[in-house]
Scaffold this active site. Structure first.
Site, PDB file in Angstrom:
ATOM      1  N   SER A  21      38.959  49.854  38.913  1.00 25.58           N
ATOM      2  CA  SER A  21      39.075  48.547  37.841  1.00 25.58           C
ATOM      3  C   SER A  21      39.490  49.856  36.478  1.00 25.58           C
ATOM      4  O   SER A  21      38.232  50.339  36.153  1.00 25.58           O
ATOM      5  CB  SER A  21      38.038  48.111  38.058  1.00 25.58           C
ATOM      6  OG  SER A  21      38.226  46.979  36.634  1.00 25.58           O
ATOM      7  N   HIS A  46      43.142  48.003  38.920  1.00 24.13           N
ATOM      8  CA  HIS A  46      42.885  46.213  38.694  1.00 24.13           C
ATOM      9  C   HIS A  46      42.326  46.604  37.193  1.00 24.13           C
ATOM     10  O   HIS A  46      41.873  47.058  36.314  1.00 24.13           O
ATOM     11  CB  HIS A  46      41.623  46.353  39.923  1.00 24.13           C
ATOM     12  CG  HIS A  46      40.619  44.743  39.236  1.00 24.13           C
ATOM     13  ND1 HIS A  46      40.823  43.869  39.904  1.00 24.13           N
ATOM     14  CD2 HIS A  46      39.587  44.767  38.690  1.00 24.13           C
ATOM     15  CE1 HIS A  46      40.283  43.043  40.238  1.00 24.13           C
ATOM     16  NE2 HIS A  46      39.395  43.106  39.303  1.00 24.13           N
ATOM     17  N   ASP A  48      40.721  43.528  34.458  1.00 24.46           N
ATOM     18  CA  ASP A  48      39.768  43.160  34.084  1.00 24.46           C
ATOM     19  C   ASP A  48      39.366  42.406  32.756  1.00 24.46           C
ATOM     20  O   ASP A  48      39.546  43.100  31.639  1.00 24.46           O
ATOM     21  CB  ASP A  48      38.676  43.549  34.074  1.00 24.46           C
ATOM     22  CG  ASP A  48      38.326  43.819  36.078  1.00 24.46           C
ATOM     23  OD1 ASP A  48      38.106  42.844  36.814  1.00 24.46           O
ATOM     24  OD2 ASP A  48      37.802  44.835  36.491  1.00 24.46           O
ATOM     25  N   MET A  50      38.315  39.254  30.407  1.00 22.51           N
ATOM     26  CA  MET A  50      37.161  38.716  30.289  1.00 22.51           C
ATOM     27  C   MET A  50      37.569  37.863  28.297  1.00 22.51           C
ATOM     28  O   MET A  50      37.686  38.599  27.738  1.00 22.51           O
ATOM     29  CB  MET A  50      36.165  39.683  30.225  1.00 22.51           C
ATOM     30  CG  MET A  50      35.950  39.894  31.072  1.00 22.51           C
ATOM     31  SD  MET A  50      34.127  41.053  31.119  1.00 22.51           S
ATOM     32  CE  MET A  50      34.093  41.890  32.209  1.00 22.51           C
ATOM     33  N   HIS A  79      42.817  40.089  37.039  1.00 25.18           N
ATOM     34  CA  HIS A  79      41.379  39.436  37.533  1.00 25.18           C
ATOM     35  C   HIS A  79      40.936  38.777  36.031  1.00 25.18           C
ATOM     36  O   HIS A  79      41.078  39.274  34.512  1.00 25.18           O
ATOM     37  CB  HIS A  79      40.483  40.208  37.951  1.00 25.18           C
ATOM     38  CG  HIS A  79      39.495  39.364  38.613  1.00 25.18           C
ATOM     39  ND1 HIS A  79      38.331  40.292  38.397  1.00 25.18           N
ATOM     40  CD2 HIS A  79      39.116  38.242  38.485  1.00 25.18           C
ATOM     41  CE1 HIS A  79      37.347  39.451  38.686  1.00 25.18           C
ATOM     42  NE2 HIS A  79      37.729  37.759  38.404  1.00 25.18           N
ATOM     43  N   MET A  81      39.197  36.630  34.215  1.00 23.89           N
ATOM     44  CA  MET A  81      38.065  36.152  34.238  1.00 23.89           C
ATOM     45  C   MET A  81      38.116  34.895  32.456  1.00 23.89           C
ATOM     46  O   MET A  81      37.112  35.566  31.516  1.00 23.89           O
ATOM     47  CB  MET A  81      37.165  36.766  33.740  1.00 23.89           C
ATOM     48  CG  MET A  81      36.904  37.496  35.277  1.00 23.89           C
ATOM     49  SD  MET A  81      35.641  39.181  35.551  1.00 23.89           S
ATOM     50  CE  MET A  81      37.021  40.452  35.004  1.00 23.89           C
ATOM     51  N   MET A 150      34.254  37.999  44.541  1.00 26.54           N
ATOM     52  CA  MET A 150      33.442  38.274  43.917  1.00 26.54           C
ATOM     53  C   MET A 150      32.147  39.215  44.521  1.00 26.54           C
ATOM     54  O   MET A 150      31.334  37.954  45.050  1.00 26.54           O
ATOM     55  CB  MET A 150      33.125  37.958  42.341  1.00 26.54           C
ATOM     56  CG  MET A 150      33.904  37.926  42.070  1.00 26.54           C
ATOM     57  SD  MET A 150      34.751  39.172  41.368  1.00 26.54           S
ATOM     58  CE  MET A 150      33.458  39.847  40.511  1.00 26.54           C
ATOM     59  N   ASP A 188      35.710  42.918  45.322  1.00 24.83           N
ATOM     60  CA  ASP A 188      34.876  43.026  44.017  1.00 24.83           C
ATOM     61  C   ASP A 188      33.827  42.754  43.458  1.00 24.83           C
ATOM     62  O   ASP A 188      32.953  42.325  43.165  1.00 24.83           O
ATOM     63  CB  ASP A 188      36.179  42.727  42.805  1.00 24.83           C
ATOM     64  CG  ASP A 188      36.029  42.587  41.297  1.00 24.83           C
ATOM     65  OD1 ASP A 188      35.577  43.801  41.007  1.00 24.83           O
ATOM     66  OD2 ASP A 188      36.383  42.097  40.021  1.00 24.83           O
TER      67      ASP A 188
HETATM   68  C1  DX5 Z   1      33.602  42.932  36.659  1.00 27.08           C
HETATM   69  C2  DX5 Z   1      34.841  42.673  37.727  1.00 27.08           C
HETATM   70  C3  DX5 Z   1      35.034  44.011  38.023  1.00 27.08           C
HETATM   71  C4  DX5 Z   1      34.472  45.463  37.643  1.00 27.08           C
HETATM   72  C5  DX5 Z   1      33.859  46.347  38.857  1.00 27.08           C
HETATM   73  O1  DX5 Z   1      33.789  41.060  36.100  1.00 27.08           O
HETATM   74  O2  DX5 Z   1      35.166  42.030  37.795  1.00 27.08           O
HETATM   75  O3  DX5 Z   1      36.462  44.470  38.498  1.00 27.08           O
HETATM   76  O4  DX5 Z   1      35.504  46.061  36.839  1.00 27.08           O
HETATM   77  O5  DX5 Z   1      32.647  47.047  38.603  1.00 27.08           O
HETATM   78  P1  DX5 Z   1      32.352  48.176  39.319  1.00 27.08           P
HETATM   79  O6  DX5 Z   1      32.844  48.452  40.368  1.00 27.08           O
HETATM   80  O7  DX5 Z   1      31.545  48.931  38.287  1.00 27.08           O
HETATM   81  O8  DX5 Z   1      31.479  47.369  39.820  1.00 27.08           O
HETATM   82 ZN    ZN Z   2      37.577  42.484  38.434  1.00 25.49          ZN
END
Ligand code: DX5
Ligand code: ZN
Length: 229
Positions: A21, A46, A48, A50, A79, A81, A150, A188
């Site tokens: 990620s 990956h 992320d 947000m 991904h 969010m 998750m 994840d």
């Molecule tokens: C959390 C993200 C994850 C995060 C994982 O909201 O969706 O993908 O980056 O990070 P680690 O591996 O540090 O838990």
């Molecule tokens: Zn993620």
């Protein structure tokens, strides 16, 4: 599902893919961080996204996606969010996503959003947070290319793996196998070298790892260790 862009690592019929990620990368040296992953055995990168509404944190959007597309040799596993994913999924497809995932609990009906992604020829993924009943995913298992469970609450990297996630992974694995589906199962949150094997054993195909990769002294070794049988 066409996996030609992915260096498929399958052992005894099971995949052990790692998706680092980029959220945990050093954004001051983003190109170099991505180059490290290019040189690694990871299958995906990956991404992320947000929005500060669906989750209480804001990460990044299209400008970073553009940089990632420029430098990454690994397919981008996006991904989202965010609320109203229907407004943005096509732009993420156009920005070069290999897969686009959004949260089931963020929409009233996932079907039209999945259709937008599919119409772009991009892989679809549905995601749920740890407090959403896994049974809600079941009707969609045959409709998507991948599901993402998750194992922490979406919003932040560096959280601890929620142990109850293992049973959720087992349950979805059973559902996928019983129906003879090829749907990928991704997990994840809080994945590191010490628990990766247990999550693969529970039935995951793809593990996302942020801090365990980018926070490691040797990210390539960390990726290798997580993939190890
Ligand atoms: C959390 C993200 C994850 C995060 C994982 O909201 O969706 O993908 O980056 O990070 P680690 O591996 O540090 O838990
Ligand atoms: Zn993620």
């Amino acid at each position: 599902m066409g996996n030609s862009v992915v260096n498929s690592s399958e052992s005894a019929g099971r995949r052990h893919w790692i998706a680092p990620s980029v959220l945990a990368a050093d954004f001051g040296h983003l190109a170099e961080e991505v180059e490290k992953i290019n040189a690694s055995e990871a299958e995906l990168l990956h991404v992320d996204v947000m929005d500060g509404v669906f989750v209480p944190n804001i990460s990044f959007g299209f400008p970073i996606m553009k940089t990632l597309r420029t430098y990454s040799k690994k397919p981008l596993d996006v991904h989202l969010m965010i609320t109203h994913p229907e407004k943005y999924v096509e732009r993420f497809c156009d920005a070069g996503a290999w897969s686009v995932g959004f949260h089931l609990e963020a929409v009233d009906d996932p079907a039209p959003v999945l259709a937008l992604i599919r119409a772009k020829g991009v892989r679809t993924c549905l995601t749920i947070n740890p407090d959403i009943d896994v049974k809600r995913l079941e009707p969609w298992l045959g409709e998507v290319d991948m599901v993402l469970l998750m194992s922490v609450f979406a919003g932040f990297g560096g959280q601890s793996f929620i142990p109850e996630s293992i049973e959720r992974v087992r349950h979805i694995r059973r559902c996928i196998d019983e129906r003879g589906l090829g749907t990928l199962l991704e997990v994840d949150g809080g994945i590191h070298t010490k628990n990766a094997q247990a999550v693969f054993d529970a039935g995951a195909d793809v593990l996302v790892a942020g801090s365990a990769v980018f926070g490691a002294k040797d990210p390539l070794a960390a990726i290798r260790a997580m993939k190890a049988e």
